[in-house]
Motif scaffolding. Sequence first.
Motif, PDB file in Angstrom:
ATOM      1  N   UNK A  25      -0.717   8.460   5.360  1.00  0.00           N
ATOM      2  CA  UNK A  25      -0.913   8.029   6.743  1.00  0.00           C
ATOM      3  C   UNK A  25      -2.353   8.208   7.211  1.00  0.00           C
ATOM      4  N   UNK A  26      -3.071   9.198   6.659  1.00  0.00           N
ATOM      5  CA  UNK A  26      -4.455   9.456   7.088  1.00  0.00           C
ATOM      6  C   UNK A  26      -5.333   8.226   6.911  1.00  0.00           C
ATOM      7  N   UNK A  58      -9.455   3.983  11.718  1.00  0.00           N
ATOM      8  CA  UNK A  58      -9.867   2.744  12.368  1.00  0.00           C
ATOM      9  C   UNK A  58     -11.018   2.085  11.600  1.00  0.00           C
ATOM     10  N   UNK A  59     -10.925   0.776  11.433  1.00  0.00           N
ATOM     11  CA  UNK A  59     -11.982   0.030  10.762  1.00  0.00           C
ATOM     12  C   UNK A  59     -11.544  -0.621   9.469  1.00  0.00           C
ATOM     13  N   UNK A  71       0.821  -1.207   0.000  1.00  0.00           N
ATOM     14  CA  UNK A  71       0.000   0.000   0.000  1.00  0.00           C
ATOM     15  C   UNK A  71       0.854   1.255   0.000  1.00  0.00           C
ATOM     16  N   UNK A  72       1.911   1.252   0.811  1.00  0.00           N
ATOM     17  CA  UNK A  72       2.818   2.408   0.845  1.00  0.00           C
ATOM     18  C   UNK A  72       3.482   2.620  -0.502  1.00  0.00           C
ATOM     19  N   UNK A  92      -6.155   8.321   0.136  1.00  0.00           N
ATOM     20  CA  UNK A  92      -6.216   9.243   1.268  1.00  0.00           C
ATOM     21  C   UNK A  92      -7.574   9.112   1.947  1.00  0.00           C
ATOM     22  N   UNK A  93      -7.672   9.690   3.145  1.00  0.00           N
ATOM     23  CA  UNK A  93      -8.952   9.661   3.856  1.00  0.00           C
ATOM     24  C   UNK A  93     -10.005  10.459   3.079  1.00  0.00           C
TER      25      UNK A  93
END
Length: 536
Positions: free
Chosen positions: A439-440, A445-446, A432-433, A462-463
């Motif tokens: 990092x977001x 969580x989840x 994934x990196x 990203x988030x």
Amino acid sequence: MAITSANQLELLQTAEAVAREKMIDPDLVIQAMEDSLARAAKSRYGSEMDIRVKIDRKTGRASFTRVRTVVEDEAVENYQAQLTVAQAKQYKTNPQLGDEIVDEVPPVDLGRIAAQSAKQVILQKVREAERDRQFDEFKDRKGTIINGVVKREEYGNIIVDIGRGEAILRRNEKIGRESYRPNDRIRAYVKDVRRETRGPQVFLSRTDPQFMAELFKMEVPEIYDGIIEIKAVARDPGSRAKIAVISNDNSIDPVGACVGMRGSRVQAVVGELQGEKIDIIPWNADAATFLVNALQPAEVAKVVIDEEAGKIEVVVPDEQLSLAIGRRGQNVRLASQLTGLDIDILTEAEESSRRQAEFAERTKLFVDALDLDEFFAQLLVAEGFTNLEEVAYVDLDELLSIEGVDDGTAEELQARARDYIEAQNAKAIAAAKELGVEDSLFNFEGLTPQMIEALAKDDVKTLEDFATCADWELAGGWTTVNGARVKDEGILEKFGMSLEDAQKLIMTARIQLGWVDISELEAEDATETDEDETEE
């Protein structure tokens, strides 16, 4: 035409005649006449004047008045309809702002053009009143059956005379290829009543499932009285239908009551629906039992329900498969509409083959990941373990309950499972990196590392990207294209992500980003709860 003629009562007589013909309030017709006369007077005295006409409801005398409003000096814009306080003192002592100065003006003689204009105004007002009356009459008949007479056909649509108005039966709301000729009697379901500029539109249907439900209500007194309740209806108009019924009285058989003596009741409905075959099914609160009933006349061997996915699997004997599916999938399609579930039908042979494939797949997973021999891996699968997480984090006593497993073996199994999971997580994180995930998203969580990797492969890194996703994009779903259901694969569907879980995760992400105010959400939820309690 002079208003001050000897025949002033003709106005009242005309108003009453029009009102009787159109079945509207005579006062509405008189108001229309007043408006039309006022417009004609303005064309005579000047359009800037505020001319008003009042017709005496007893004598028919029409009085014409000019109205001017008292305004401030600097606010005067129209000298014909406004005047200042100083000017108003000529007509009234101590005038105040907003007062109206009323002067009577001579009645007008209507010339040919003015009379024609007045007639148009009256007709327009009468039409509007008639439309309002028709809408008020038929709006409460939505959801009922209505009888009418066919007037004409327009581009395949049937125009129906329903007494005090007209209704339309669109060609896609007709059963099969049924055709009508003028003056044919027709019975249909009032699907919708809408107020439109050209008048109230009453839309009829003979294909709506509720049409059949209302027909049964007319033929079966127990349904009309509420003793028997229609719980669900599904139709393939003109071909076949299923109706689910339940009795609120244990002494009355709902199916038998709907069928009637020698089938008299159901045959009356069948005759109205152009020979449509009707399956009357006993409704049951238990979804599996209801589905078995809904798939009649096919026999069902086993039912497996996935409540989270809203899907249901039905296993039937090999020789019952074609009967369960029906011609062109009709039987299973109607059963699906009736139960509200997606139904997959398998033969016993297909189900056995799939079970064996799943058993072999899970066995191979445990052999490869935990370095077990095939016999021991099969033992784990037979005990109900389906994935490594269950082995790694299950209570130790569950592993010890397996014959031949002691404390040391159980602890070693869990250690291997956890090591494998951690290694897979590390591998997924690295991938994934490498794909550019920020990092977001890792800190959200989840989501598991494998989920994050799958999202990254779909360009969700990203988030913010995650928060813009739709629930069906994550969990998958179904889309109807040209009448056929097409499966939409979800990015996280293979991880068991449900629509509800996807909705919660997306909303949490939006709240964290500040896109959604949590206090507003709580207020909306509280309002909806209060409304639900009020309705109850």
